[in-house]
Write a protein that holds these residues in place. Sequence first.
Motif, PDB file in Angstrom:
ATOM      1  N   VAL A 150       0.842  -1.197   0.000  1.00 37.39           N
ATOM      2  CA  VAL A 150       0.000   0.000   0.000  1.00 37.39           C
ATOM      3  C   VAL A 150       0.873   1.242   0.000  1.00 37.39           C
ATOM      4  N   MET A 151       0.479   2.218  -0.797  1.00 38.84           N
ATOM      5  CA  MET A 151       1.207   3.475  -0.864  1.00 38.84           C
ATOM      6  C   MET A 151       1.037   4.255   0.435  1.00 38.84           C
ATOM      7  N   ALA A 152       2.131   4.737   0.997  1.00 38.07           N
ATOM      8  CA  ALA A 152       2.067   5.501   2.246  1.00 38.07           C
ATOM      9  C   ALA A 152       2.053   6.987   1.956  1.00 38.07           C
ATOM     10  N   GLU A 153       1.059   7.444   1.190  1.00 44.65           N
ATOM     11  CA  GLU A 153       0.943   8.860   0.853  1.00 44.65           C
ATOM     12  C   GLU A 153       0.119   9.525   1.938  1.00 44.65           C
ATOM     13  N   THR A 154       0.770  10.221   2.859  1.00 47.30           N
ATOM     14  CA  THR A 154       0.089  10.689   4.051  1.00 47.30           C
ATOM     15  C   THR A 154       0.272  12.171   4.295  1.00 47.30           C
ATOM     16  N   SER A 155      -0.656  12.727   5.079  1.00 46.18           N
ATOM     17  CA  SER A 155      -0.585  14.118   5.472  1.00 46.18           C
ATOM     18  C   SER A 155      -1.123  14.248   6.878  1.00 46.18           C
ATOM     19  N   THR A 156      -0.695  15.247   7.596  1.00 43.52           N
ATOM     20  CA  THR A 156      -1.157  15.412   8.969  1.00 43.52           C
ATOM     21  C   THR A 156      -2.005  16.667   9.134  1.00 43.52           C
ATOM     22  N   VAL A 157      -2.377  17.327   8.067  1.00 41.81           N
ATOM     23  CA  VAL A 157      -3.268  18.476   8.156  1.00 41.81           C
ATOM     24  C   VAL A 157      -4.439  18.267   7.218  1.00 41.81           C
ATOM     25  N   GLU A 158      -5.395  19.178   7.277  1.00 38.93           N
ATOM     26  CA  GLU A 158      -6.607  19.008   6.480  1.00 38.93           C
ATOM     27  C   GLU A 158      -6.404  19.504   5.053  1.00 38.93           C
ATOM     28  N   ASP A 159      -5.383  18.947   4.395  1.00 39.36           N
ATOM     29  CA  ASP A 159      -5.158  19.247   2.985  1.00 39.36           C
ATOM     30  C   ASP A 159      -5.468  18.009   2.134  1.00 39.36           C
ATOM     31  N   VAL A 160      -6.254  17.094   2.695  1.00 40.25           N
ATOM     32  CA  VAL A 160      -6.567  15.838   2.031  1.00 40.25           C
ATOM     33  C   VAL A 160      -7.763  16.035   1.108  1.00 40.25           C
ATOM     34  N   PHE A 161      -7.623  15.673  -0.158  1.00 41.89           N
ATOM     35  CA  PHE A 161      -8.721  15.837  -1.107  1.00 41.89           C
ATOM     36  C   PHE A 161      -9.918  14.988  -0.686  1.00 41.89           C
ATOM     37  N   ASP A 162     -11.090  15.598  -0.670  1.00 41.67           N
ATOM     38  CA  ASP A 162     -12.308  14.942  -0.196  1.00 41.67           C
ATOM     39  C   ASP A 162     -13.202  14.580  -1.378  1.00 41.67           C
ATOM     40  N   HIS A 163     -13.196  13.300  -1.766  1.00 42.51           N
ATOM     41  CA  HIS A 163     -14.013  12.848  -2.885  1.00 42.51           C
ATOM     42  C   HIS A 163     -15.487  12.704  -2.515  1.00 42.51           C
ATOM     43  N   THR A 164     -15.804  12.817  -1.231  1.00 45.70           N
ATOM     44  CA  THR A 164     -17.199  12.653  -0.818  1.00 45.70           C
ATOM     45  C   THR A 164     -18.018  13.911  -1.070  1.00 45.70           C
TER      46      THR A 164
ATOM     47  N   TYR B  77       3.053  17.891  -8.690  1.00 47.87           N
ATOM     48  CA  TYR B  77       3.742  17.209  -7.587  1.00 47.87           C
ATOM     49  C   TYR B  77       3.150  17.641  -6.250  1.00 47.87           C
ATOM     50  N   HIS B  78       2.949  18.940  -6.089  1.00 51.30           N
ATOM     51  CA  HIS B  78       2.491  19.461  -4.804  1.00 51.30           C
ATOM     52  C   HIS B  78       1.093  18.945  -4.444  1.00 51.30           C
ATOM     53  N   HIS B  79       0.195  18.891  -5.410  1.00 48.61           N
ATOM     54  CA  HIS B  79      -1.143  18.393  -5.107  1.00 48.61           C
ATOM     55  C   HIS B  79      -1.162  16.876  -4.954  1.00 48.61           C
ATOM     56  N   THR B  80      -0.168  16.212  -5.494  1.00 53.58           N
ATOM     57  CA  THR B  80      -0.049  14.769  -5.297  1.00 53.58           C
ATOM     58  C   THR B  80       0.563  14.461  -3.933  1.00 53.58           C
ATOM     59  N   PHE B  81       1.574  15.247  -3.535  1.00 50.14           N
ATOM     60  CA  PHE B  81       2.244  15.066  -2.252  1.00 50.14           C
ATOM     61  C   PHE B  81       2.275  16.401  -1.490  1.00 50.14           C
ATOM     62  N   PRO B  82       1.153  16.864  -0.968  1.00 46.72           N
ATOM     63  CA  PRO B  82       1.107  18.199  -0.352  1.00 46.72           C
ATOM     64  C   PRO B  82       1.933  18.327   0.922  1.00 46.72           C
ATOM     65  N   PHE B  83       2.332  17.202   1.510  1.00 45.88           N
ATOM     66  CA  PHE B  83       3.084  17.240   2.765  1.00 45.88           C
ATOM     67  C   PHE B  83       4.586  17.398   2.560  1.00 45.88           C
ATOM     68  N   ASP B  84       5.083  17.364   1.326  1.00 42.66           N
ATOM     69  CA  ASP B  84       6.513  17.473   1.046  1.00 42.66           C
ATOM     70  C   ASP B  84       6.953  18.932   1.188  1.00 42.66           C
ATOM     71  N   TYR B  85       7.942  19.181   2.047  1.00 39.92           N
ATOM     72  CA  TYR B  85       8.360  20.547   2.333  1.00 39.92           C
ATOM     73  C   TYR B  85       8.930  21.263   1.112  1.00 39.92           C
ATOM     74  N   SER B  86       9.418  20.502   0.122  1.00 36.21           N
ATOM     75  CA  SER B  86      10.059  21.100  -1.042  1.00 36.21           C
ATOM     76  C   SER B  86       9.075  21.419  -2.156  1.00 36.21           C
ATOM     77  N   THR B  87       7.877  20.865  -2.101  1.00 33.20           N
ATOM     78  CA  THR B  87       6.849  20.982  -3.143  1.00 33.20           C
ATOM     79  C   THR B  87       7.381  20.581  -4.517  1.00 33.20           C
ATOM     80  N   SER B  88       8.443  19.819  -4.547  1.00 35.06           N
ATOM     81  CA  SER B  88       9.061  19.423  -5.809  1.00 35.06           C
ATOM     82  C   SER B  88       9.909  18.185  -5.587  1.00 35.06           C
TER      83      SER B  88
END
Length: 337
Positions: free
Chosen positions: A22-36, A278-289
């Motif tokens: 399983v992909m461990a694509e994680t974030s700890t803030v409410e920047d998670v895309f909500d498909h609901t 990249y940033h919207h795929t991995f919003p938790f990455d400090y480099s955004t790149s």
Amino acid sequence: MTETETRSHPAGDTGKQQNGHVMAETSTVEDVFDHTYKEKDGPKPPMILVWRNIILMSLLHMGALYGLTLIPYASSLTLAWSAVCYLISGLGVTAGVHRLWSHRSYKASFPLRVFLALANSMAFQNDIYEWSRDHRVHHKYTETDADPHNAMRGFFFSHIGWLLVRKHPDVIAKGQKLDLSDLKADKVVMFQRRHYKLSVVLLCFVVPTVVPFFFWGESLAVAYFVPGLLRYTLVLNASWLVNSAAHMWGNRPYDKSINPRENSLVAFGAIGEGFHNYHHTFPFDYSTSEFGCKLNLTTAFINLMCFLGWAKDCRRVSKEMIMARIQRTGDGSHKSG
């Protein structure tokens, strides 16, 4: 807050790599895309113009155009000072309110947070609390009615138009439901919020004008219109291009199912914020790149702060995770390096 997956995968995609992990694509803030979230059926709410903002933005851009005509009369010191103010105010947005406070992608010491808060006031794009709230809503509901600068409504709206009209009711409603306790607990954030208007007057307009006028005798007109209004307007538009151009033009090497794109020109102007797919795929990455400091002065700045001991715990995506995501959802345009 518990870690959650950053974005649901396209229909039929189980979110697993070919080897079954399983992909461990994680974030700890409410920047998670909500498909609901589902947009309401029927006609859209009427667009209500905010005439105060329309008038002020028109005057600002006219002042910036006049500032352009004064550049030949500006001293080299004033032009250098304008560039310094551009960089400082840009960092207040990119390293400060975006990567630190909106996404919490690294930790900053108290002195660094104070500097970034002051720089953010120089940028004058709403206080840290409000900017972060709206940006988290943007990530959570990208390209929907709940997105403050929904790019599906066109370039003009996503660039500046969203500031000239009343927010869609869904933007307000969703913003009120976010957990912003981390921002409320940050004394620097709340101090800036309480004193925002005064800090903007001093840092966005007075300081950029007074320094060249007082220290090397620049004319008051040049000092106000070049490092003041022109610099401020350029920083605004560089930031807005991330919302507009970087959602419309460029490739999508990490996730072809979303609108945000990789746009090198935007990255250059916004000191590193144009690697938007990249940033919207991995919003938790400090480099955004994926590529570190390449066209990314903000990442270089954060790295310097880490070296000096003023920042730490920079969150990064592993190369393996990036490559797995490229193979799974990319558009085939990825080039390493």
